[in-house]
Write an enzyme that holds these catalytic residues in place. Structure first.
Site, PDB file in Angstrom:
ATOM      1  N   SER A  31      -2.479  73.531  -9.009  1.00  0.00           N
ATOM      2  CA  SER A  31      -2.422  74.990  -8.875  1.00  0.00           C
ATOM      3  C   SER A  31      -1.812  75.409  -7.545  1.00  0.00           C
ATOM      4  O   SER A  31      -1.790  74.652  -6.574  1.00  0.00           O
ATOM      5  CB  SER A  31      -3.824  75.579  -9.002  1.00  0.00           C
TER       6      SER A  31
HETATM    7  N1  SAH Z   1      -7.341  72.316 -10.314  1.00  0.00           N
HETATM    8  C1  SAH Z   1      -6.254  71.517 -10.807  1.00  0.00           C
HETATM    9  C2  SAH Z   1      -5.530  72.302 -11.876  1.00  0.00           C
HETATM   10  C3  SAH Z   1      -4.955  71.458 -12.902  1.00  0.00           C
HETATM   11  S1  SAH Z   1      -4.202  72.342 -14.229  1.00  0.00           S
HETATM   12  C4  SAH Z   1      -5.312  71.185  -9.680  1.00  0.00           C
HETATM   13  O1  SAH Z   1      -5.124  72.010  -8.794  1.00  0.00           O
HETATM   14  O2  SAH Z   1      -4.728  70.088  -9.683  1.00  0.00           O
HETATM   15  C5  SAH Z   1      -5.551  72.468 -15.361  1.00  0.00           C
HETATM   16  C6  SAH Z   1      -6.137  71.201 -15.831  1.00  0.00           C
HETATM   17  O3  SAH Z   1      -7.085  71.508 -16.851  1.00  0.00           O
HETATM   18  C7  SAH Z   1      -5.143  70.221 -16.477  1.00  0.00           C
HETATM   19  O4  SAH Z   1      -5.231  68.991 -15.828  1.00  0.00           O
HETATM   20  C8  SAH Z   1      -5.603  70.130 -17.927  1.00  0.00           C
HETATM   21  O5  SAH Z   1      -5.399  68.875 -18.515  1.00  0.00           O
HETATM   22  C9  SAH Z   1      -7.076  70.466 -17.794  1.00  0.00           C
HETATM   23  N2  SAH Z   1      -7.727  70.919 -19.014  1.00  0.00           N
HETATM   24  C10 SAH Z   1      -7.271  71.775 -19.960  1.00  0.00           C
HETATM   25  N3  SAH Z   1      -8.189  71.944 -20.928  1.00  0.00           N
HETATM   26  C11 SAH Z   1      -9.269  71.192 -20.580  1.00  0.00           C
HETATM   27  C12 SAH Z   1     -10.548  70.945 -21.163  1.00  0.00           C
HETATM   28  N4  SAH Z   1     -10.931  71.520 -22.316  1.00  0.00           N
HETATM   29  N5  SAH Z   1     -11.397  70.115 -20.534  1.00  0.00           N
HETATM   30  C13 SAH Z   1     -11.051  69.520 -19.372  1.00  0.00           C
HETATM   31  N6  SAH Z   1      -9.868  69.702 -18.768  1.00  0.00           N
HETATM   32  C14 SAH Z   1      -8.978  70.538 -19.362  1.00  0.00           C
END
Ligand code: SAH
Length: 228
Positions: free
Chosen positions: A65
């Site tokens: 993010s």
């Molecule tokens: N906070 C993270 C954001 C990653 S993007 C960072 O800054 O690196 C959002 C993440 O949510 C992705 O890795 C995606 O695979 C995950 N995601 C989406 N749906 C999900 C679910 N139902 N359970 C767990 N993770 C999920």
């Protein structure tokens, strides 16, 4: 100190200035960001962009993010330091590292095993207290450690907020922060629970990858076609 000819420290200070300019003033949040080298969470191919205020690809079609958004969301959690926190969407582990400095217990869930493993490796490079890593569908929450004082979802939820997350939120002022909306864009929403009373407040538009799962978007609603 420059690494590979890049002065990450100077870039981090400049980024902190931008984050402050966007209204993040909570000293503990700013310090947690200062202590967390974002370049360790970004794939090598994009490392030189690590301190630009942008989301960046991390594989599996997902992103780390935007740092100012990470900061704003962390501030909106209003952590005092003694909370039991659940994070949904580990991704790179960057937000995980920041949260870990601001609470007492942290559980983080990721649906892609490869990302969870990479995040685990990234986080091992820092000197942080233990974190519980869970691979699975975060829309179901994680009942073993519920109730949670805070739940942070870092992927875009559909308009109907996943019921298990509301159920696993502490009734003593528990806060659930999540982007709610369509697959394309969302509104940052903070839900507070007192007893069985639920109050909701919004904090502007944002863009996240979709929250995919039983109580989120269905995989075929977001992923399009698959061929072998
Ligand atoms: N906070 C993270 C954001 C990653 S993007 C960072 O800054 O690196 C959002 C993440 O949510 C992705 O890795 C995606 O695979 C995950 N995601 C989406 N749906 C999900 C679910 N139902 N359970 C767990 N993770 C999920």
């Amino acid at each position: 100190m420059p690494v590979d000819g890049i002065d990450y420290q100077a870039q981090l200070e400049a980024l902190l200035e931008q984050i402050r300019a966007k209204g993040v003033r909570d000293a503990r949040v700013l310090e947690a960001i200062r202590q967390t080298p974002r370049h360790l969470f970004v794939p090598e191919s994009h490392r030189h962009y690590a301190y630009i205020d942008h989301a960046l690809p991390i594989g599996e079609g997902q992103t780390i993010s935007q740092p100012s958004l990470v900061a704003q969301m962390t501030q909106l959690l209003e952590l005092q330091g003694d909370e039991n926190v659940l994070e949904i969407g580990t991704g790179s582990g960057y937000q995980t590292a920041i949260l870990r400095r601001l609470c007492t217990r942290l559980t983080t869930i990721e649906r892609f095993p490869r990302l969870a493993l990479q995040a685990y490796r990234n986080l091992q490079q820092l000197d942080l207290p233990p974190i519980t890593f869970v691979i699975g569908d975060g829309t179901c929450g994680f009942p073993p450690y519920a109730p949670y004082d805070r739940i942070l979802v870092t992927a875009g939820a559909p308009p109907k907020v996943p019921q298990p997350l509301l159920d696993q939120l502490s009734p003593n002022g528990g806060k659930l922060l999540l982007p709610v909306g369509s697959r394309q864009y969302q509104v940052l929403t903070r839900i507070t629970k007192h007893g069985q009373r639920i109050r909701s407040k919004t904090f502007g538009e944002c863009v996240f990858v979709p929250l995919v799962g039983k109580y989120g978007w269905k995989p075929d609603e977001v992923d399009g076609w698959h061929t072998l």
